[in-house]
Write an enzyme that holds these catalytic residues in place. Sequence first.
Site, PDB file in Angstrom:
ATOM      1  N   GLU A   1      27.854  80.703 118.623  1.00  0.00           N
ATOM      2  CA  GLU A   1      29.032  82.081 118.818  1.00  0.00           C
ATOM      3  C   GLU A   1      28.577  82.842 120.151  1.00  0.00           C
ATOM      4  O   GLU A   1      29.618  83.232 121.047  1.00  0.00           O
ATOM      5  CB  GLU A   1      28.921  82.862 117.653  1.00  0.00           C
ATOM      6  CG  GLU A   1      29.636  82.210 116.367  1.00  0.00           C
ATOM      7  CD  GLU A   1      28.275  81.292 115.461  1.00  0.00           C
ATOM      8  OE1 GLU A   1      28.857  80.824 114.285  1.00  0.00           O
ATOM      9  OE2 GLU A   1      27.334  81.414 115.936  1.00  0.00           O
TER      10      GLU A   1
ATOM     11  N   LYS B   1      39.091  86.741 104.211  1.00  0.00           N
ATOM     12  CA  LYS B   1      39.520  85.356 103.945  1.00  0.00           C
ATOM     13  C   LYS B   1      40.996  85.454 103.149  1.00  0.00           C
ATOM     14  O   LYS B   1      41.880  84.665 103.458  1.00  0.00           O
ATOM     15  CB  LYS B   1      38.480  84.425 103.405  1.00  0.00           C
ATOM     16  CG  LYS B   1      38.716  83.208 103.022  1.00  0.00           C
ATOM     17  CD  LYS B   1      37.747  82.287 102.243  1.00  0.00           C
ATOM     18  CE  LYS B   1      38.003  81.013 102.279  1.00  0.00           C
ATOM     19  NZ  LYS B   1      36.885  80.055 101.911  1.00  0.00           N
TER      20      LYS B   1
ATOM     21  N   PHE C   1      28.011  86.548  99.967  1.00  0.00           N
ATOM     22  CA  PHE C   1      27.427  85.383 100.913  1.00  0.00           C
ATOM     23  C   PHE C   1      28.177  85.703 102.175  1.00  0.00           C
ATOM     24  O   PHE C   1      29.360  85.665 102.414  1.00  0.00           O
ATOM     25  CB  PHE C   1      27.600  84.297 100.286  1.00  0.00           C
ATOM     26  CG  PHE C   1      27.294  83.014 101.091  1.00  0.00           C
ATOM     27  CD1 PHE C   1      26.023  82.851 101.401  1.00  0.00           C
ATOM     28  CD2 PHE C   1      28.211  82.139 101.727  1.00  0.00           C
ATOM     29  CE1 PHE C   1      25.528  81.965 102.097  1.00  0.00           C
ATOM     30  CE2 PHE C   1      27.746  81.295 102.615  1.00  0.00           C
ATOM     31  CZ  PHE C   1      26.557  81.031 102.621  1.00  0.00           C
ATOM     32  N   GLN C   2      27.312  85.750 103.324  1.00  0.00           N
ATOM     33  CA  GLN C   2      27.906  85.820 104.585  1.00  0.00           C
ATOM     34  C   GLN C   2      28.626  86.882 104.923  1.00  0.00           C
ATOM     35  O   GLN C   2      29.829  86.989 105.684  1.00  0.00           O
ATOM     36  CB  GLN C   2      28.521  84.604 105.111  1.00  0.00           C
ATOM     37  CG  GLN C   2      27.413  83.603 105.158  1.00  0.00           C
ATOM     38  CD  GLN C   2      28.121  82.352 105.916  1.00  0.00           C
ATOM     39  OE1 GLN C   2      29.514  81.974 105.893  1.00  0.00           O
ATOM     40  NE2 GLN C   2      27.232  81.391 106.577  1.00  0.00           N
TER      41      GLN C   2
ATOM     42  N   MET D   1      11.511  87.843 136.942  1.00  0.00           N
ATOM     43  CA  MET D   1      11.489  89.203 137.086  1.00  0.00           C
ATOM     44  C   MET D   1      10.636  89.983 136.453  1.00  0.00           C
ATOM     45  O   MET D   1       9.974  90.993 136.921  1.00  0.00           O
ATOM     46  CB  MET D   1      13.073  89.742 136.828  1.00  0.00           C
ATOM     47  CG  MET D   1      13.117  91.359 137.399  1.00  0.00           C
ATOM     48  SD  MET D   1      13.211  91.413 139.207  1.00  0.00           S
ATOM     49  CE  MET D   1      14.784  91.003 139.666  1.00  0.00           C
TER      50      MET D   1
END
Length: 586
Positions: free
Chosen positions: A56, A168, A118-119, A484
């Site tokens: 993502e 959803k 969940f999630q 760096m």
Amino acid sequence: MTDRAPQSVTGAKSLVRSLEEVGADVVFGIPGGAILPAYDPLYDSTRVRHVLVRHEQGAGHAAEGYAQASGKVGVCMATSGPGATNLVTPIADAYMDSVPIVAITGQVGRPFIGTDAFQEADISGITLPITKHNFLVQTAADIPQAIAEAFHLAATGRPGPVLVDLPKDVLQEQTTFSWPPRLDLPGYRPVTRPHGKQIREAARLIAEARRPVLYIGGGVLKARATAELRQLAELTGIPLVTTLMARGAFPDSHRQNLGMPGMHGGVTPVTALQKADLLIAIGTRFDDRVTGRLSTFAPHAAIIHADIDPAEIGKNRLADVPIVGDAREVMVDLIAAMKAEYAADRRADLTAWWRQLDQWRTTYPLGYEEPADGTLAPQYVIERLGQIAGPQTIFAAGVGQHQMWASQFISYENPYTWLNSGGAGTMGYAVPAAMGAKVGCPDKLVWAIDGDGCFQMTNQELATCAIEGIPIKVAVINNGNLGMVRQWQTLFYEERYSQTELGTHKHRIPDFVKLADALGCVGLRCESKDDVDSTIEKAMAIDDQPVVVDFTVGKDAMVWPMVAAGASNDEIQAARDLRPDFDGEL
């Protein structure tokens, strides 16, 4: 656009139809449980292309690259929970650099919100400080309005990211779709027209200044105002500096362009700001990487500060003439006001100022030294890449030494050809941003310039490029280290190199040529100066596959000039610790 009769659809179908209507032609994303209902009607869309990324974060940076290169709003999509939180870094990146993107996330069903389902993640709450606005859509009927408002907010005023979170069950419920929706954004009225009194006062100061500098930031690019900038600069004859985010806003080859200021800017632009008696700051935010120690920045200068975001005016440096407005409209009005000043025979002589600037340019040119051990100089690689690829090429850089060298040693003649993560400094930006830029500008040559550290964060998106037919090219500046960080350890930590060696030199882990092949790309390697041109040309000749070039360079090269963090710009150091002289009398 004409009104259309309402149609009975699911919320998911309403989402896709809304994306089609706002002109979103590509979405970068990954499906998952909560967002899955949206992917079913997306399958049938002939107007919205979906690019299946591998992470993502890649979707978010690709949306950024698409937006920065094309000028359109970029779109990324993810599912709930970890899918949404993986978008946080690119959303923060877009917020810092004012990039217009819309992030669409799935959410658990409304009955489960707040139950630690969940999630589940409160992505609206998480992103509240790093978005212009975000929406948690509560009913399918609100989807068209939310999408229309999100795109409007992202693209207008000071551009930035907007998040739309979709439960959803909202995507699954039946609704009616009609377009266009009514925008309802009370209080959101960006000021684009500058105040005439402020413009006249600015023009008066400019006409009187003996050591003025145009201090140009990325807001000029966001306003599509490069033509007006050139007109203003040439009318006034004033020297100009372009920040890291404004590279390409004014041609590097133009005599009035002094170069890039900042921590790793050139001696002349840094010193010009310090010794100026007037700064005309347009579309810039007085970032600490430009100002150095703020209390010592441009101590002799009056400040004209023009920005579309009123919150930036006076935030870091008090403005003598504050101007809120769109950069293009500000410059259009300023050009007219300057013509009036000059017609009244009010114009300072800048001859002595230019004599001093040219002396500094001659004495302190930007350059580099060849490595004493005979290894390949990374600056040479980047310089030759810029010269061979040409000024129409889009370059996307990661973050670190290679980013600074790419900003220093490539000549940017055109706007929207330099993409990088400026404010957030996000490692892993280059490859997915280049991918997005190539999707947005398919006829342009796109090179990612990456370090071996940055490259290992998001190189999986090369699989996306190979499968989706997005033939970007990647130059990996492979010095075997987090370059760096190593430079800071050399300068400030007594050469105690704690956890900066990556193993890409000593063990060749990973072997970038083999990795490129595994990801469906062409892999090349270059280790000597004699092979640089031929390797670049070989990569340029391949246009049907992504190409990765492992430029194995020396590990000891450092970025110069440099202003140490927290130091004054008066303490700028070149490789041999040279500092310009200035007697203050012009």
